[in-house]
Design a protein around this motif. Structure first.
Motif, short mmCIF file in Angstrom:
data_model
loop_
_atom_site.label_atom_id
_atom_site.label_comp_id
_atom_site.label_asym_id
_atom_site.label_seq_id
_atom_site.Cartn_x
_atom_site.Cartn_y
_atom_site.Cartn_z
N GLY A 159 0.97 -0.97 -0.54
CA GLY A 159 0.11 -0.09 -0.09
C GLY A 159 0.74 0.91 -0.10
N ASP A 160 0.60 2.55 0.52
CA ASP A 160 0.85 3.26 0.97
C ASP A 160 2.76 3.17 2.46
N ARG A 161 2.85 2.14 2.70
CA ARG A 161 4.19 1.64 3.79
C ARG A 161 4.88 1.68 2.58
N MET A 162 6.19 1.49 3.31
CA MET A 162 7.67 1.25 3.48
C MET A 162 8.57 0.59 4.08
N ILE A 168 12.47 12.27 0.43
CA ILE A 168 12.52 11.74 -1.25
C ILE A 168 11.55 10.66 -1.63
N ALA A 169 10.84 9.56 0.07
CA ALA A 169 10.19 8.69 0.30
C ALA A 169 8.73 8.56 -1.09
N PRO A 170 7.85 9.84 -1.07
CA PRO A 170 6.74 10.12 -1.48
C PRO A 170 6.79 9.79 -3.81
N TRP A 171 7.88 10.06 -3.87
CA TRP A 171 8.27 9.69 -5.44
C TRP A 171 8.61 8.13 -5.26
N ILE A 172 9.40 8.03 -4.08
CA ILE A 172 10.65 6.16 -4.91
C ILE A 172 9.03 5.59 -4.77
N LEU A 173 7.95 5.93 -3.29
CA LEU A 173 7.03 5.22 -3.60
C LEU A 173 6.10 5.05 -5.00
N GLU A 174 6.32 6.94 -5.59
CA GLU A 174 4.94 6.44 -6.39
C GLU A 174 5.64 5.20 -7.78
N THR A 175 7.11 5.48 -7.88
CA THR A 175 7.83 5.09 -8.49
C THR A 175 7.79 3.47 -7.91
N ALA A 176 8.52 3.12 -7.47
CA ALA A 176 7.58 1.38 -7.18
C ALA A 176 6.92 0.96 -7.21
N LYS A 177 5.43 1.65 -7.38
CA LYS A 177 4.07 1.11 -7.63
C LYS A 177 4.08 0.99 -8.89
N HIS A 178 4.12 1.60 -9.66
CA HIS A 178 4.01 1.24 -10.97
C HIS A 178 5.41 0.61 -11.33
N LYS A 179 6.53 0.22 -10.80
CA LYS A 179 7.09 -0.45 -11.01
C LYS A 179 6.82 -2.06 -10.73
N LYS A 180 5.92 -2.33 -9.81
CA LYS A 180 5.03 -3.72 -9.36
C LYS A 180 3.81 -3.68 -9.92
N ALA A 181 3.55 -3.08 -10.36
CA ALA A 181 1.99 -3.10 -11.31
C ALA A 181 3.05 -3.69 -12.48
N LYS A 182 3.71 -3.25 -12.78
CA LYS A 182 4.43 -3.47 -14.40
C LYS A 182 4.91 -5.20 -14.09
N LEU A 183 5.12 -5.27 -13.27
CA LEU A 183 5.99 -6.70 -13.22
C LEU A 183 4.54 -7.62 -12.97
N GLN A 184 3.83 -7.50 -12.66
CA GLN A 184 1.78 -8.34 -12.19
C GLN A 184 1.41 -7.81 -13.43
N ALA A 185 1.90 -7.44 -14.40
CA ALA A 185 1.00 -7.19 -15.82
C ALA A 185 1.71 -8.21 -16.60
N LYS A 186 3.29 -8.14 -16.40
CA LYS A 186 3.77 -10.06 -17.09
C LYS A 186 4.18 -10.97 -16.50
N LEU A 187 2.92 -11.22 -15.04
CA LEU A 187 3.44 -12.10 -14.44
C LEU A 187 1.61 -12.42 -14.87
N THR A 188 1.02 -11.80 -14.74
CA THR A 188 -0.42 -11.91 -15.35
C THR A 188 -0.40 -12.55 -16.71
N GLN A 189 0.13 -11.25 -17.23
CA GLN A 189 0.06 -12.22 -18.80
C GLN A 189 1.57 -13.53 -19.07
N ALA A 190 1.82 -13.92 -18.48
CA ALA A 190 2.72 -15.08 -18.39
C ALA A 190 2.03 -16.58 -18.20
N LEU A 191 1.22 -16.10 -17.49
CA LEU A 191 -0.12 -17.03 -16.91
C LEU A 191 -1.41 -17.49 -18.17
#
Length: 156
Positions: free
Chosen positions: A14-17, A133-156
């Motif tokens: 979520g929003d916790r790091m 700088i955590a708010p910017w890192i969090l935003e970037t991390a959420k984007h990267k996690k969403a891309k990874l999840q999309a790749k995993l979903t496509q692989a299935l």
């Protein structure tokens, strides 16, 4: 003065790091993975290698957020200052076995409690900078996690 590279291993929910610390080899203090670059190795390659060797983690290096600090390093007789450029590393895999598992322990801490893990002024300063700088890192991390999840979903 020797310039090293390092990582701040972290994960989000979520929003916790949370940040992962490792123990130093000689004194058992809570630190962050760092080391020397090998010949012809990029910062990205060196950071990923150090993260796996010292902490047994792999992930996405956030190269847009380098933080260069002066860190004290014990050479056995005295503490010498070294320049270290740290990069946030979004942890995607944590292994049970890694090259330095017999020499180091790992510890996850929520970012807002990380200042309680290490008593060293240099690491406290680094964590404070990371938190700023955590708010910017969090935003970037959420984007990267969403891309990874999309790749995993496509692989299935």
């Amino acid at each position: 003065m020797n310039h090293k590279i390092g990582v701040i291993p972290f994960d989000i929910s979520g929003d916790r790091m949370a940040v992962m610390f490792v123990t130093s080899q000689k004194r058992g203090r809570w630190i962050l993975p760092k080391g020397d670059l090998k010949i012809n190795e990029t910062h990205k390659q060196g950071c990923k290698r150090e993260a796996f060797e010292e902490a047994g983690v792999r992930g996405k290096l956030l190269t847009d957020f380098p933080m260069t600090m002066v860190i004290g390093k014990s050479n056995g007789h005295k503490v010498e200052n070294v320049i270290v450029t740290y990069y946030p590393l979004l942890v995607t895999t944590q292994t049970d076995k890694w090259p330095e598992d017999a020499k180091r322990e790992r510890h996850w801490s929520l970012l807002d409690k990380a200042h309680k893990v290490t008593e060293r002024a240099d690491y406290l300063q680094l964590i404070k900078q990371f938190d700023a700088i955590a708010p910017w890192i969090l935003e970037t991390a959420k984007h990267k996690k969403a891309k990874l999840q999309a790749k995993l979903t496509q692989a299935l």
